[in-house]
Design a protein around this motif. Sequence first.
Motif, PDB file in Angstrom:
ATOM      1  N   THR A   5      11.508 -34.672  23.596  1.00  0.00           N
ATOM      2  CA  THR A   5       9.848 -35.461  23.606  1.00  0.00           C
ATOM      3  C   THR A   5       9.457 -35.326  22.388  1.00  0.00           C
ATOM      4  O   THR A   5       9.104 -36.502  21.833  1.00  0.00           O
ATOM      5  CB  THR A   5       9.654 -35.798  24.811  1.00  0.00           C
ATOM      6  OG1 THR A   5      10.545 -35.760  26.186  1.00  0.00           O
ATOM      7  CG2 THR A   5       8.676 -37.042  24.489  1.00  0.00           C
ATOM      8  N   MET A   9       9.135 -37.534  19.194  1.00  0.00           N
ATOM      9  CA  MET A   9       8.022 -38.110  18.453  1.00  0.00           C
ATOM     10  C   MET A   9       7.088 -37.308  16.858  1.00  0.00           C
ATOM     11  O   MET A   9       7.089 -38.460  16.201  1.00  0.00           O
ATOM     12  CB  MET A   9       6.450 -38.546  19.020  1.00  0.00           C
ATOM     13  CG  MET A   9       6.634 -38.859  20.367  1.00  0.00           C
ATOM     14  SD  MET A   9       4.856 -38.749  21.815  1.00  0.00           S
ATOM     15  CE  MET A   9       5.269 -36.881  22.678  1.00  0.00           C
ATOM     16  N   TRP A  40       2.946 -47.345  15.346  1.00  0.00           N
ATOM     17  CA  TRP A  40       3.745 -46.258  16.260  1.00  0.00           C
ATOM     18  C   TRP A  40       2.662 -45.899  17.567  1.00  0.00           C
ATOM     19  O   TRP A  40       3.571 -45.623  18.309  1.00  0.00           O
ATOM     20  CB  TRP A  40       3.572 -44.968  15.177  1.00  0.00           C
ATOM     21  CG  TRP A  40       4.180 -43.134  15.793  1.00  0.00           C
ATOM     22  CD1 TRP A  40       5.765 -43.140  15.961  1.00  0.00           C
ATOM     23  CD2 TRP A  40       3.739 -42.477  15.906  1.00  0.00           C
ATOM     24  NE1 TRP A  40       5.536 -42.512  16.468  1.00  0.00           N
ATOM     25  CE2 TRP A  40       4.595 -41.931  17.204  1.00  0.00           C
ATOM     26  CE3 TRP A  40       2.358 -42.342  16.669  1.00  0.00           C
ATOM     27  CZ2 TRP A  40       4.425 -40.692  17.891  1.00  0.00           C
ATOM     28  CZ3 TRP A  40       1.761 -41.432  17.348  1.00  0.00           C
ATOM     29  CH2 TRP A  40       2.416 -40.442  18.102  1.00  0.00           C
ATOM     30  N   GLU A  44       4.399 -46.100  21.141  1.00  0.00           N
ATOM     31  CA  GLU A  44       4.104 -45.418  22.327  1.00  0.00           C
ATOM     32  C   GLU A  44       3.574 -45.053  23.540  1.00  0.00           C
ATOM     33  O   GLU A  44       3.561 -45.043  24.968  1.00  0.00           O
ATOM     34  CB  GLU A  44       3.835 -43.996  21.879  1.00  0.00           C
ATOM     35  CG  GLU A  44       4.299 -43.255  20.391  1.00  0.00           C
ATOM     36  CD  GLU A  44       5.972 -42.709  20.963  1.00  0.00           C
ATOM     37  OE1 GLU A  44       6.498 -42.069  22.129  1.00  0.00           O
ATOM     38  OE2 GLU A  44       6.862 -42.797  19.838  1.00  0.00           O
ATOM     39  N   ARG A  48       4.985 -45.826  27.641  1.00  0.00           N
ATOM     40  CA  ARG A  48       4.168 -44.884  29.302  1.00  0.00           C
ATOM     41  C   ARG A  48       4.019 -46.641  30.177  1.00  0.00           C
ATOM     42  O   ARG A  48       3.162 -45.388  30.553  1.00  0.00           O
ATOM     43  CB  ARG A  48       4.055 -43.584  28.165  1.00  0.00           C
ATOM     44  CG  ARG A  48       4.352 -42.805  27.544  1.00  0.00           C
ATOM     45  CD  ARG A  48       3.465 -42.028  27.140  1.00  0.00           C
ATOM     46  NE  ARG A  48       4.601 -40.925  26.133  1.00  0.00           N
ATOM     47  CZ  ARG A  48       4.794 -41.178  25.342  1.00  0.00           C
ATOM     48  NH1 ARG A  48       4.954 -42.086  24.776  1.00  0.00           N
ATOM     49  NH2 ARG A  48       5.622 -40.183  24.859  1.00  0.00           N
ATOM     50  N   LEU A  99       0.141 -37.298  24.101  1.00  0.00           N
ATOM     51  CA  LEU A  99       1.125 -37.688  25.042  1.00  0.00           C
ATOM     52  C   LEU A  99       2.150 -37.209  25.618  1.00  0.00           C
ATOM     53  O   LEU A  99       2.754 -37.618  26.630  1.00  0.00           O
ATOM     54  CB  LEU A  99       1.812 -38.783  23.374  1.00  0.00           C
ATOM     55  CG  LEU A  99       0.658 -39.847  22.734  1.00  0.00           C
ATOM     56  CD1 LEU A  99       1.370 -40.551  21.598  1.00  0.00           C
ATOM     57  CD2 LEU A  99       1.096 -41.408  24.290  1.00  0.00           C
TER      58      LEU A  99
END
Length: 401
Positions: A5, A9, A40, A44, A48, A99
Motif C-alpha cells: 500500500t 502511493m 492525487w 486517495e 478510503r 494515509l
Amino acid sequence: MSPSTFQAMWAALSPVGRDARTGGYRRFAWSPEDHQLREWFAQEATARGLELTEDRMGNQWAWWGDPDTAGPGLVLGSHLDSVPDGGAYDGPLGVVSALAAVDALRGAGHRPNRPIGVANFVDEEGARFGIALVGSRVITGLLDADRARSLTDGDGITMAEAMRAAGRDPDAIGPDPETLRRVGTYVELHVEQGRALADLDAPVAVGTDIWPHGRWRIDMPGEANHAGTTRLADRRDAVLGLAGVIQGTREAAERRGCLATVGKVAIEPGGVNAIASHATGWLDARGANPDAVRGVIQDVTAMARAHGGEVHEESWTPVTEFTPDLVSRMREVLGGIPALGTGAGHDAGVLAQYGIDAAMLFVRNPTGVSHSPAELAEEADCLAGVHALAAVAADLTGGER
C-alpha cells in the motif's frame, strides 16, 4: 497496512514534477504539478471513504469521522510541494505515511473515540512566492491575506493571479477559525533534515521544538554601465556589494553560532556585458538562540548599509516548542525513542503557535541531505515511521490508556 500500500502511493507520486535531468522535484504552489498532487490526495481520500474538505486557503483535509459532531480530532499529515529541485521525501513522506497509518488502524480494527484527519497543507516551502508555510500561516492569521495575495513569483505573477489561473478565488482566502476548531491535536511525520538519527542508529525520533528562523531581502544599489568600456575604478557594481555582504553573512553566522544562507539572487539588468544597477539576495537565517540570529541580521544590515544597501525582513518565526505533555506521551508510547529539535520550519510549528497541541516524528535520513535529490529514507525506516505514527494515533484516539 501492507508495505505494498505504501509502495503504491509512493509510486503514484514519484513522477509528478520530477525533472529528468536533475532527478529533483519542482512542485510549486498553484502550478499544474500542484493540481496533479491535489487530485492525487483527493483520490486517495475518496478511495478510503474519507470526507474531503478544503479551508479558506485551499489546504485539504480528509476526515475519518465528523469533527463537527464528535469534537476536535487528531490530524496527521504534511505537505506535497517542494523547493526547486528538491528531494522526494520532504513533505510527501508525511502525507503518504498519514494515509498509511489510517490504513493500519483500520486493518487492526481500531475504533477511534475521536475523528482522525489527514491534512495536505498548500505552499509549505514558499518556493514560488518567497514566504514559507503560507497555507497554515494564512488560516491562523499569522500571514495577512492581502500580503499573501500580493506576493509575486520570479515572473512577476502575483499569488492572486496564480490562484485565479488555477481556478481558485483569491478573494476567499483568510483566517479560518472554523477549520481550526476541528483540530484538537496535530502530529506531523517528516523525513529528518540532518543526520542525527543516522549517528544515533535510530529509525525514528520525536520532535521537541523548532528553532527561531526568518527570511530577509538584501537590496544593493549600483550603476548600470558598459562592461567593456567602463574602467574598474569608475564602476559601481551592485554585484560586488552583494557578494561582500554574502561573504560577511557567513562569517557573522560562524561568530554567533547560527546558520545563514543566501540561496537566491537576482541581478538587474541581467546582461553578461552589463554592470549591474541592482542586486538582490534573499537570506535565510536560523539558530537555537533568537538573540544570536538577530545579531547576525544586525551585522548583515550594517554591512549592507556600508555599501548603500538595505535589509528588509520578510518573515520571522520565534522559537516554537511542541506541546511538552504530548511529546512525553509519544515518547512513552514509542518506547523512549530519541527526541530532537530542528532548524527547519513546519506547519506543525505554525499550529503550535496558534495554540493547537502539536508534535512531530522524524524518520532517519542516512545521507543527512535535504532540499536536494540526494535526500533519502530507506523503505524499512519509512515503514517504521508509519508504524510509529499509527501507534501514536491509536493511543491518542483509543480511550483510556
